[in-house]
Design a protein around this motif. Sequence first.
Motif, PDB file in Angstrom:
ATOM      1  N   LYS A  88       0.581   2.793  -4.170  1.00 11.60           N
ATOM      2  CA  LYS A  88       1.079   1.526  -4.585  1.00 11.60           C
ATOM      3  C   LYS A  88       2.062   0.782  -3.861  1.00 11.60           C
ATOM      4  O   LYS A  88       2.878   1.137  -3.439  1.00 11.60           O
ATOM      5  N   HIS A  89       1.468  -0.636  -3.524  1.00 13.10           N
ATOM      6  CA  HIS A  89       2.317  -1.399  -2.635  1.00 13.10           C
ATOM      7  C   HIS A  89       2.971  -2.839  -3.462  1.00 13.10           C
ATOM      8  O   HIS A  89       1.888  -3.294  -3.645  1.00 13.10           O
ATOM      9  N   LYS A 128       4.278 -14.210  -0.324  1.00 13.49           N
ATOM     10  CA  LYS A 128       5.480 -12.978  -0.603  1.00 13.49           C
ATOM     11  C   LYS A 128       6.832 -13.885  -1.066  1.00 13.49           C
ATOM     12  O   LYS A 128       7.276 -13.736   0.235  1.00 13.49           O
ATOM     13  N   THR A 129       7.100 -14.161  -2.046  1.00 12.79           N
ATOM     14  CA  THR A 129       8.373 -14.968  -2.047  1.00 12.79           C
ATOM     15  C   THR A 129       9.226 -14.128  -2.960  1.00 12.79           C
ATOM     16  O   THR A 129      10.483 -14.622  -3.340  1.00 12.79           O
ATOM     17  N   ILE A 130       8.789 -13.152  -3.605  1.00 10.21           N
ATOM     18  CA  ILE A 130       9.685 -12.491  -5.042  1.00 10.21           C
ATOM     19  C   ILE A 130      10.491 -11.525  -4.276  1.00 10.21           C
ATOM     20  O   ILE A 130      10.183 -10.748  -3.350  1.00 10.21           O
ATOM     21  N   GLU A 131      11.806 -11.815  -4.691  1.00 14.20           N
ATOM     22  CA  GLU A 131      12.679 -10.584  -4.260  1.00 14.20           C
ATOM     23  C   GLU A 131      13.086 -10.027  -5.446  1.00 14.20           C
ATOM     24  O   GLU A 131      13.335 -10.320  -6.541  1.00 14.20           O
ATOM     25  N   LYS A 132      12.985  -8.465  -5.594  1.00 15.72           N
ATOM     26  CA  LYS A 132      13.513  -7.907  -6.489  1.00 15.72           C
ATOM     27  C   LYS A 132      13.857  -6.368  -6.124  1.00 15.72           C
ATOM     28  O   LYS A 132      13.181  -5.759  -5.153  1.00 15.72           O
ATOM     29  N   GLY A 133      14.537  -5.703  -6.941  1.00 14.53           N
ATOM     30  CA  GLY A 133      14.874  -4.280  -6.906  1.00 14.53           C
ATOM     31  C   GLY A 133      13.620  -3.619  -7.349  1.00 14.53           C
ATOM     32  O   GLY A 133      13.043  -3.893  -8.254  1.00 14.53           O
ATOM     33  N   LEU A 134      13.288  -2.417  -6.360  1.00 14.16           N
ATOM     34  CA  LEU A 134      12.017  -1.857  -6.567  1.00 14.16           C
ATOM     35  C   LEU A 134      12.309  -0.492  -6.914  1.00 14.16           C
ATOM     36  O   LEU A 134      13.328   0.148  -6.958  1.00 14.16           O
ATOM     37  N   VAL A 135      11.338   0.049  -7.754  1.00 14.04           N
ATOM     38  CA  VAL A 135      11.314   1.314  -8.140  1.00 14.04           C
ATOM     39  C   VAL A 135      10.435   2.288  -7.430  1.00 14.04           C
ATOM     40  O   VAL A 135       9.193   1.917  -7.183  1.00 14.04           O
ATOM     41  N   ILE A 136      10.818   2.769  -6.315  1.00 17.43           N
ATOM     42  CA  ILE A 136      10.063   3.452  -5.161  1.00 17.43           C
ATOM     43  C   ILE A 136       9.968   5.088  -5.528  1.00 17.43           C
ATOM     44  O   ILE A 136      10.913   5.671  -5.972  1.00 17.43           O
ATOM     45  N   VAL A 137       8.725   5.510  -5.378  1.00 20.61           N
ATOM     46  CA  VAL A 137       8.480   6.919  -5.446  1.00 20.61           C
ATOM     47  C   VAL A 137       7.930   7.481  -4.065  1.00 20.61           C
ATOM     48  O   VAL A 137       7.000   6.940  -3.652  1.00 20.61           O
ATOM     49  N   HIS A 138       8.640   8.613  -3.632  1.00 13.65           N
ATOM     50  CA  HIS A 138       8.116   9.516  -2.313  1.00 13.65           C
ATOM     51  C   HIS A 138       7.697  10.725  -3.048  1.00 13.65           C
ATOM     52  O   HIS A 138       8.368  11.914  -3.311  1.00 13.65           O
ATOM     53  N   ALA A 180       5.106   3.581 -13.711  1.00  9.52           N
ATOM     54  CA  ALA A 180       6.299   2.521 -13.983  1.00  9.52           C
ATOM     55  C   ALA A 180       6.866   2.215 -12.469  1.00  9.52           C
ATOM     56  O   ALA A 180       7.693   1.112 -12.427  1.00  9.52           O
ATOM     57  N   ALA A 181       6.158   2.660 -11.209  1.00  4.74           N
ATOM     58  CA  ALA A 181       7.052   2.390  -9.989  1.00  4.74           C
ATOM     59  C   ALA A 181       6.288   1.145  -9.557  1.00  4.74           C
ATOM     60  O   ALA A 181       5.216   0.669  -9.948  1.00  4.74           O
ATOM     61  N   ASP A 182       6.981   0.491  -8.638  1.00  3.49           N
ATOM     62  CA  ASP A 182       6.374  -0.560  -7.689  1.00  3.49           C
ATOM     63  C   ASP A 182       5.876  -0.264  -6.552  1.00  3.49           C
ATOM     64  O   ASP A 182       4.999  -0.999  -6.212  1.00  3.49           O
ATOM     65  N   LEU A 183       6.443   0.997  -5.798  1.00  3.58           N
ATOM     66  CA  LEU A 183       6.087   1.319  -4.489  1.00  3.58           C
ATOM     67  C   LEU A 183       6.025   2.542  -4.505  1.00  3.58           C
ATOM     68  O   LEU A 183       6.945   3.566  -4.761  1.00  3.58           O
ATOM     69  N   VAL A 184       4.630   3.188  -4.226  1.00  5.74           N
ATOM     70  CA  VAL A 184       4.515   4.604  -4.357  1.00  5.74           C
ATOM     71  C   VAL A 184       3.855   5.098  -2.953  1.00  5.74           C
ATOM     72  O   VAL A 184       2.820   4.698  -2.724  1.00  5.74           O
ATOM     73  N   THR A 185       4.557   6.183  -2.406  1.00  3.19           N
ATOM     74  CA  THR A 185       3.972   6.700  -1.154  1.00  3.19           C
ATOM     75  C   THR A 185       3.552   7.990  -1.315  1.00  3.19           C
ATOM     76  O   THR A 185       4.566   8.727  -1.974  1.00  3.19           O
ATOM     77  N   GLU A 186       2.508   8.359  -0.973  1.00  2.00           N
ATOM     78  CA  GLU A 186       2.276   9.816  -0.876  1.00  2.00           C
ATOM     79  C   GLU A 186       2.181  10.453   0.453  1.00  2.00           C
ATOM     80  O   GLU A 186       1.470  10.089   1.164  1.00  2.00           O
ATOM     81  N   MET A 187       3.250  11.363   0.731  1.00  2.00           N
ATOM     82  CA  MET A 187       3.093  12.200   1.994  1.00  2.00           C
ATOM     83  C   MET A 187       2.027  13.013   1.897  1.00  2.00           C
ATOM     84  O   MET A 187       2.191  14.304   1.209  1.00  2.00           O
ATOM     85  N   ALA A 188       1.129  13.077   2.689  1.00  2.00           N
ATOM     86  CA  ALA A 188       0.094  14.213   2.923  1.00  2.00           C
ATOM     87  C   ALA A 188       0.292  14.890   4.072  1.00  2.00           C
ATOM     88  O   ALA A 188       0.775  14.439   5.446  1.00  2.00           O
ATOM     89  N   GLN A 189       0.132  16.382   4.039  1.00  2.00           N
ATOM     90  CA  GLN A 189       0.379  17.168   5.050  1.00  2.00           C
ATOM     91  C   GLN A 189      -0.646  17.244   5.843  1.00  2.00           C
ATOM     92  O   GLN A 189      -1.829  17.769   5.325  1.00  2.00           O
ATOM     93  N   VAL A 190      -0.796  16.877   7.130  1.00  2.00           N
ATOM     94  CA  VAL A 190      -1.837  16.885   8.052  1.00  2.00           C
ATOM     95  C   VAL A 190      -2.031  18.148   8.816  1.00  2.00           C
ATOM     96  O   VAL A 190      -2.704  19.083   9.127  1.00  2.00           O
ATOM     97  N   LYS A 191      -0.482  18.700   9.095  1.00  2.00           N
ATOM     98  CA  LYS A 191      -0.218  19.564  10.085  1.00  2.00           C
ATOM     99  C   LYS A 191       1.245  19.951  10.046  1.00  2.00           C
ATOM    100  O   LYS A 191       2.304  19.269   9.836  1.00  2.00           O
ATOM    101  N   HIS A 192       1.550  21.239   9.620  1.00  2.00           N
ATOM    102  CA  HIS A 192       2.817  21.745   9.608  1.00  2.00           C
ATOM    103  C   HIS A 192       3.152  22.840  10.327  1.00  2.00           C
ATOM    104  O   HIS A 192       2.543  23.945   9.952  1.00  2.00           O
TER     105      HIS A 192
END
Lengths: 200, 200
Positions: free
Chosen positions: A184-185, B25-35, B173-185
């Motif tokens: 989501k972005h 893109k004009t809106i400024e707002k506090g984001l709910v961010i999920v990693h 409920a979040a605005d920005l969600v990033t999923e960290m995917a493991q390619v190599k560990h």
Amino acid sequence: MRSEAEHTARMKKVQAAQAKKLATKTIEKGLVIVHTGPGKGKTSAALGMVVRAIGHGMKVGVVQFVKGAMATGEKAVFDRFPEFVEFKPMGEGFTWDTQDRARDIAVAREAWDEVKRMIADPSYRMVVADELNIVLRYDYLPLDEVLEALAAKPELTHVIVTGRNAPQALIDAADLVTEMAQVKHPFREQNVKAQAGIEF
Amino acid sequence: MRSEAEHTARMKKVQAAQAKKLATKTIEKGLVIVHTGPGKGKTSAALGMVVRAIGHGMKVGVVQFVKGAMATGEKAVFDRFPEFVEFKPMGEGFTWDTQDRARDIAVAREAWDEVKRMIADPSYRMVVADELNIVLRYDYLPLDEVLEALAAKPELTHVIVTGRNAPQALIDAADLVTEMAQVKHPFREQNVKAQAGIEF
């Protein structure tokens, strides 16, 4: 819900399994790390690792290939640790803003020479090549030269390369690769602009 | 390869498209961010955003729910900015190490009360609830209480929640969600241990 005794017994088992797994993890080595993918967090995660490294008294070099001029937030902080961080925001913006390929290539070359110097110097324990993947994507630098420098890096140096579209050969050469996927972005979905503290 | 003139013409087009997109893109707002996600970089990316926020003179609160005691790297750095960062590594380790559910729940409650206090106070412009998802996963805190606090947050406050297995209601409920995917560990593939600067 499990009873307390059951919880403790189960957690003892998990702990034993974890301990067994951890006991096999004995190798210490400098890692080649790649943060790629279309999601947010590639540069931020590199900056977070820089913070950790600084906190352990390691010397760190950071070179930004693209959004150098926009790196106001991290620059203000890292400038407070001149004994640990050499921070070089060398990018001049996106290639569609400069519109001058020869100049983009010259900037990429200059930035890469800095990275190469840092990697070759074992006093740096971490080197970040921020958005190097973008530059490779546009063929502004020869990939072979990058792979060569990584292969010859000092044993304990961590090198972090960020940017979407990491070339497969770089992924193959890396130890740790994370793909940031965009779930989501708010730029796309809510027209939220780039904001201090989040993007720069 | 394209000629210089072709390159410039093409980049002018891309620039125009970018400018058009940016203009919306004009809106400024506090984001709910999920990693979230199984890959590395969830906490690191939050720390990187903390660095940016500090660099802009914002007040930031960071509460770590799990690996508090291990946060030596980031702690050493953030302790240098007491006017900007309130850093609270409150976790006592993994639940399989404590083996005491009642105590884990009490620690989670204490940490969450700190987060709630920070979110409710508009002088904090960014609040990080590190590994909160883990605590939610174990039902050590009621999800509804978390969603309620997020819904009531001050307009400009960014809240970052990290940890694998983010509950779907939090993603919704979040605005920005990033999923960290493991390619190599390297833990898995090379038996490399957790290292300073990378994991802590």
